[in-house]
Design a protein around this motif. Sequence first.
Motif, PDB file in Angstrom:
ATOM      1  N   TYR A   1      -5.336  -4.641 -10.078  1.00 15.47           N
ATOM      2  CA  TYR A   1      -5.749  -5.318  -8.853  1.00 15.47           C
ATOM      3  C   TYR A   1      -4.482  -5.810  -8.163  1.00 15.47           C
ATOM      4  CZ  TYR A   1      -7.548  -8.866  -5.736  1.00 15.47           C
ATOM      5  OH  TYR A   1      -7.815  -9.592  -4.632  1.00 15.47           O
ATOM      6  N   PRO A   2      -4.345  -5.715  -6.868  1.00 16.72           N
ATOM      7  CA  PRO A   2      -5.264  -5.248  -5.828  1.00 16.72           C
ATOM      8  C   PRO A   2      -4.877  -3.876  -5.277  1.00 16.72           C
ATOM      9  CG  PRO A   2      -3.622  -6.625  -4.815  1.00 16.72           C
ATOM     10  CD  PRO A   2      -3.241  -6.475  -6.277  1.00 16.72           C
ATOM     11  N   TYR A   3      -4.733  -2.902  -6.123  1.00 17.62           N
ATOM     12  CA  TYR A   3      -4.277  -1.577  -5.698  1.00 17.62           C
ATOM     13  C   TYR A   3      -5.407  -0.557  -5.625  1.00 17.62           C
ATOM     14  CZ  TYR A   3       0.496  -3.171  -6.334  1.00 17.62           C
ATOM     15  OH  TYR A   3       1.671  -3.854  -6.215  1.00 17.62           O
ATOM     16  N   THR A   4      -5.105   0.516  -4.922  1.00 17.96           N
ATOM     17  CA  THR A   4      -5.882   1.739  -4.955  1.00 17.96           C
ATOM     18  C   THR A   4      -4.919   2.787  -5.476  1.00 17.96           C
ATOM     19  OG1 THR A   4      -7.272   1.111  -3.113  1.00 17.96           O
ATOM     20  CG2 THR A   4      -7.090   3.456  -3.587  1.00 17.96           C
ATOM     21  N   CYS A   5      -5.351   3.522  -6.491  1.00 18.69           N
ATOM     22  CA  CYS A   5      -4.466   4.476  -7.142  1.00 18.69           C
ATOM     23  C   CYS A   5      -5.050   5.881  -7.072  1.00 18.69           C
ATOM     24  CB  CYS A   5      -4.277   4.079  -8.611  1.00 18.69           C
ATOM     25  SG  CYS A   5      -3.694   2.373  -8.836  1.00 18.69           S
ATOM     26  N   LEU A   6      -4.156   6.852  -6.930  1.00 20.70           N
ATOM     27  CA  LEU A   6      -4.540   8.256  -6.902  1.00 20.70           C
ATOM     28  C   LEU A   6      -3.865   8.970  -8.066  1.00 20.70           C
ATOM     29  CD1 LEU A   6      -4.230   8.955  -3.063  1.00 20.70           C
ATOM     30  CD2 LEU A   6      -6.287   8.347  -4.372  1.00 20.70           C
TER      31      LEU A   6
ATOM     32  N   MET B   1      -0.898   8.800 -12.819  1.00 18.65           N
ATOM     33  CA  MET B   1      -0.843   8.168 -11.501  1.00 18.65           C
ATOM     34  C   MET B   1       0.217   8.839 -10.630  1.00 18.65           C
ATOM     35  SD  MET B   1      -0.176   4.213 -10.371  1.00 18.65           S
ATOM     36  CE  MET B   1      -1.334   3.565 -11.553  1.00 18.65           C
ATOM     37  N   MET B   2      -0.204   9.177  -9.414  1.00 14.79           N
ATOM     38  CA  MET B   2       0.700   9.793  -8.444  1.00 14.79           C
ATOM     39  C   MET B   2       1.086   8.822  -7.335  1.00 14.79           C
ATOM     40  SD  MET B   2      -1.086  13.497  -7.926  1.00 14.79           S
ATOM     41  CE  MET B   2       0.146  13.988  -6.732  1.00 14.79           C
ATOM     42  N   HIS B   3       0.108   8.015  -6.892  1.00 11.42           N
ATOM     43  CA  HIS B   3       0.327   7.114  -5.767  1.00 11.42           C
ATOM     44  C   HIS B   3      -0.401   5.799  -6.020  1.00 11.42           C
ATOM     45  CE1 HIS B   3       1.818  10.496  -3.416  1.00 11.42           C
ATOM     46  NE2 HIS B   3       0.757  11.177  -3.816  1.00 11.42           N
ATOM     47  N   ARG B   4       0.155   4.724  -5.457  1.00  9.19           N
ATOM     48  CA  ARG B   4      -0.471   3.406  -5.555  1.00  9.19           C
ATOM     49  C   ARG B   4      -0.313   2.721  -4.201  1.00  9.19           C
ATOM     50  NH1 ARG B   4       1.365  -0.769 -10.224  1.00  9.19           N
ATOM     51  NH2 ARG B   4       3.008  -1.252  -8.753  1.00  9.19           N
ATOM     52  N   TYR B   5      -1.432   2.258  -3.636  1.00  9.12           N
ATOM     53  CA  TYR B   5      -1.437   1.642  -2.305  1.00  9.12           C
ATOM     54  C   TYR B   5      -2.009   0.231  -2.399  1.00  9.12           C
ATOM     55  CZ  TYR B   5      -0.942   6.501  -0.876  1.00  9.12           C
ATOM     56  OH  TYR B   5      -0.507   7.780  -0.722  1.00  9.12           O
TER      57      TYR B   5
ATOM     58  N   SER C   1      -9.342  -0.712  -7.176  1.00  7.26           N
ATOM     59  CA  SER C   1      -9.467  -1.942  -7.968  1.00  7.26           C
ATOM     60  C   SER C   1      -9.742  -3.167  -7.101  1.00  7.26           C
ATOM     61  CB  SER C   1      -8.195  -2.179  -8.792  1.00  7.26           C
ATOM     62  OG  SER C   1      -7.136  -2.593  -7.955  1.00  7.26           O
ATOM     63  N   ARG C   2      -9.827  -3.000  -5.798  1.00  5.60           N
ATOM     64  CA  ARG C   2     -10.006  -4.129  -4.874  1.00  5.60           C
ATOM     65  C   ARG C   2     -11.456  -4.613  -4.890  1.00  5.60           C
ATOM     66  NH1 ARG C   2      -5.270  -4.101  -1.570  1.00  5.60           N
ATOM     67  NH2 ARG C   2      -6.300  -5.419  -0.053  1.00  5.60           N
ATOM     68  N   ASN C   3     -11.627  -5.923  -4.856  1.00  4.65           N
ATOM     69  CA  ASN C   3     -12.961  -6.521  -4.935  1.00  4.65           C
ATOM     70  C   ASN C   3     -13.718  -6.486  -3.614  1.00  4.65           C
ATOM     71  OD1 ASN C   3     -12.611  -7.261  -7.651  1.00  4.65           O
ATOM     72  ND2 ASN C   3     -11.477  -9.068  -7.035  1.00  4.65           N
ATOM     73  N   ASP C   4     -13.021  -6.627  -2.495  1.00  4.25           N
ATOM     74  CA  ASP C   4     -13.677  -6.804  -1.204  1.00  4.25           C
ATOM     75  C   ASP C   4     -13.291  -5.780  -0.142  1.00  4.25           C
ATOM     76  OD1 ASP C   4     -14.974  -9.168  -2.107  1.00  4.25           O
ATOM     77  OD2 ASP C   4     -13.128 -10.286  -1.774  1.00  4.25           O
ATOM     78  N   ASP C   5     -12.482  -4.798  -0.488  1.00  5.60           N
ATOM     79  CA  ASP C   5     -11.986  -3.845   0.498  1.00  5.60           C
ATOM     80  C   ASP C   5     -12.356  -2.419   0.102  1.00  5.60           C
ATOM     81  OD1 ASP C   5     -10.592  -5.962   1.816  1.00  5.60           O
ATOM     82  OD2 ASP C   5      -8.980  -5.764   0.344  1.00  5.60           O
TER      83      ASP C   5
ATOM     84  N   PRO D   1     -16.017   2.680  -2.632  1.00 13.00           N
ATOM     85  CA  PRO D   1     -16.555   1.343  -2.373  1.00 13.00           C
ATOM     86  C   PRO D   1     -15.697   0.215  -2.949  1.00 13.00           C
ATOM     87  CG  PRO D   1     -18.226   2.791  -3.300  1.00 13.00           C
ATOM     88  CD  PRO D   1     -16.922   3.495  -3.421  1.00 13.00           C
ATOM     89  N   ALA D   2     -15.909  -0.973  -2.414  1.00  9.94           N
ATOM     90  CA  ALA D   2     -15.259  -2.186  -2.925  1.00  9.94           C
ATOM     91  C   ALA D   2     -16.005  -2.677  -4.159  1.00  9.94           C
ATOM     92  CB  ALA D   2     -15.281  -3.274  -1.850  1.00  9.94           C
ATOM     93  N   GLY D   3     -15.308  -3.442  -5.000  1.00 10.87           N
ATOM     94  CA  GLY D   3     -15.950  -4.090  -6.133  1.00 10.87           C
ATOM     95  C   GLY D   3     -16.331  -3.173  -7.276  1.00 10.87           C
ATOM     96  N   THR D   4     -15.661  -2.030  -7.389  1.00 12.35           N
ATOM     97  CA  THR D   4     -15.963  -1.084  -8.469  1.00 12.35           C
ATOM     98  C   THR D   4     -14.680  -0.728  -9.225  1.00 12.35           C
ATOM     99  OG1 THR D   4     -15.762   0.742  -6.909  1.00 12.35           O
ATOM    100  CG2 THR D   4     -17.998  -0.097  -7.329  1.00 12.35           C
ATOM    101  N   PRO D   5     -13.963  -1.714  -9.779  1.00  8.32           N
ATOM    102  CA  PRO D   5     -12.634  -1.468 -10.347  1.00  8.32           C
ATOM    103  C   PRO D   5     -12.609  -0.570 -11.576  1.00  8.32           C
ATOM    104  CG  PRO D   5     -13.366  -3.660 -10.911  1.00  8.32           C
ATOM    105  CD  PRO D   5     -14.358  -3.110  -9.921  1.00  8.32           C
TER     106      PRO D   5
END
Length: 115
Positions: free
Chosen positions: A22-27, A34-38, A60-64, A79-83
């Motif tokens: 948290y609070p990343y989005t990973c690809l 892991m290739m990318h982290r935003y 991994s973001r709760n609200d975004d 979706p948000a909230g599905t880490p």
Amino acid sequence: MSGAAVTATAAPAEAAALSCPYPYTCLYDTNKAMMHRYQVVTSTFQPVSDGVDVVYGVNSRNDDVVFIRYTTGLVRCMPAGTPNTIYDVGYYGITNGIRIDSSSSCGTTIKLPVA
């Protein structure tokens, strides 16, 4: 009372969703490396390099929510909230953009399938 404890061997949510903190989005690639982290919420899409190799994603973001754009122009949503959920980002084709949005809902955008 005697007896042996039974231990489950299932991976805990695929190692807490492939260790995307948290609070990343990973690809990830096909090997789940892991290739990318935003992290930054943006109003436009950020480019994704090596999108042809992107297969999985974790938000991994709760609200975004996270929008994934493909070379065809198609856009899908994590979706948000599905880490602990791993999404099949490669299902719709080659990824070429990502946008983290402060919305807590995908709205009418179709959600990515779960891997």
